[in-house]
Design an enzyme around this catalytic site. Structure first.
Site: not given
Ligand SMILES: Cc1cc2nc3c(=O)[nH]c(=O)nc-3n(C[C@H](O)[C@H](O)[C@H](O)COP(=O)(O)O)c2cc1C
Length: 297
Positions: A97, A125, A70-71, A260, A43
């Protein structure tokens, strides 16, 4: 013999399936056999620990979820000292990341991180007030951030893009021109869910990022547009839950894929995708992923 290996500008993966950033943490190692995966992206980490947004910050939507985490993270030193050594026990490519609120923060983060297969730069984000989309929508800022990260590290740099930019191809080209080794496309789409009892947004922050099957055709179109416009590999992300989804991404030009939100419903989805992809390729007579890539041109 089917060869599932991929080479992303020198980043060698045993297969194209990567666990996406932010949807998992260390306990998932007990459910998913990380040794089987092409890679895992931890993450987003920032220089200092970050609390993230107040709850509620994750809820289901039709065909996916919306989040405004929110990271939240423990900071880069915790990643280097506590998380990375544990992840290194697995035989898979590990990516960090990173998230900064300024170009200087991105530079500093990339100077600290070593011993990973690559750094994924999160300029996408939707859930933060500083950085995030403000950076990721602007090709000039993405160019500057990518350049400064590439100047600080010898590691491969992957830039993760937002679908919210007016012209994602332009942003991808800026990242490529600045020295990125690959593009991740895409992060979540901005969305809203309203609680009809209160008439107010269900997520405390209001807006959130939508992910899961609902975004797949939208994300796929972004990937397709980028893949035909840049020379560096594209790692597809958005709504992939089955091997059929994965195949669509390869045909659209992805070199690898990220899984994801799919793991919320089915933690074994990444492993099943690898196994079923192999079976499908066997059945169809394909020997490697290069034969699939970008068939739709
Ligand atoms: C709960 C949650 C937390 C996420 N945290 C991050 C993150 O810390 N950094 C990032 O680049 N993307 C983050 N993402 C985005 C995912 O890595 C991914 O790119 C996005 O969810 C689309 O893919 P998916 O439809 O397969 O989930 C997050 C997504 C979710 C649902």
């Amino acid at each position: 013999m089917i060869d599932l290996s991929v080479n992303l500008s020198g980043i060698k993966l045993k297969n194209p399936v990567i666990l996406a950033s932010g949807v998992w943490d260390l306990p998932y190692r007990e459910i998913i056999d990380f040794d089987r995966l092409g890679g895992v992206i931890y993450k987003g980490v920032s220089l200092k620990p970050k609390e993230g947004n107040p709850p509620p910050r994750l809820t289901e939507t039709p065909c996916g979820v919306i989040n405004s985490i929110g990271l939240e993270n423990e900071g880069v030193m915790n990643f280097i000292e506590e998380i990375l050594p544990t992840l290194k026990e697995s035989n898979t490519a590990i990516f960090s990341n990173i998230f900064g609120e300024s170009i200087e923060e991105f530079s500093k983060l990339s100077s600290l991180i070593r011993d990973v297969s690559g750094i994924e730069v999160n300029v996408s984000c939707p859930n933060v007030d500083k950085g995030g989309l403000l950076f990721g929508k602007d090709p000039n800022i993405v160019y500057s951030i990518t350049k400064s990260v590439c100047n600080e590290t010898d590691l491969p740099v992957i830039v993760k893009l937002t679908p919210s930019s007016a012209n994602i191809v332009e942003v991808a080209q800026a990242a490529s021109d600045a020295g990125a080794s690959a593009i991740s496309a895409v992060n979540t789409f901005q969305g809203l869910v309203i609680d009809i009892e209160t008439g107010k947004p269900l997520l405390k922050r209001g807006v959130g990022g939508v992910s899961g099957p609902a975004i797949k055709p939208l994300a796929l179109y972004n990937v397709y547009q980028i893949a035909k416009s840049v020379d560096i590999p594209v790692i597809g992300s958005g709504g992939i839950t089955t091997y059929q989804d994965a195949l669509e991404y390869f045909f659209a030009g992805s070199s690898a894929i990220q899984i994801g939100s799919a793991i919320f419903n089915n933690p074994l989805a990444p492993i099943q995708i690898i196994d079923n992809l192999k079976k499908w390729m066997e059945r169809k007579g394909y020997k490697n992923l290069k034969e699939l890539k970008g068939k739709y041109e």
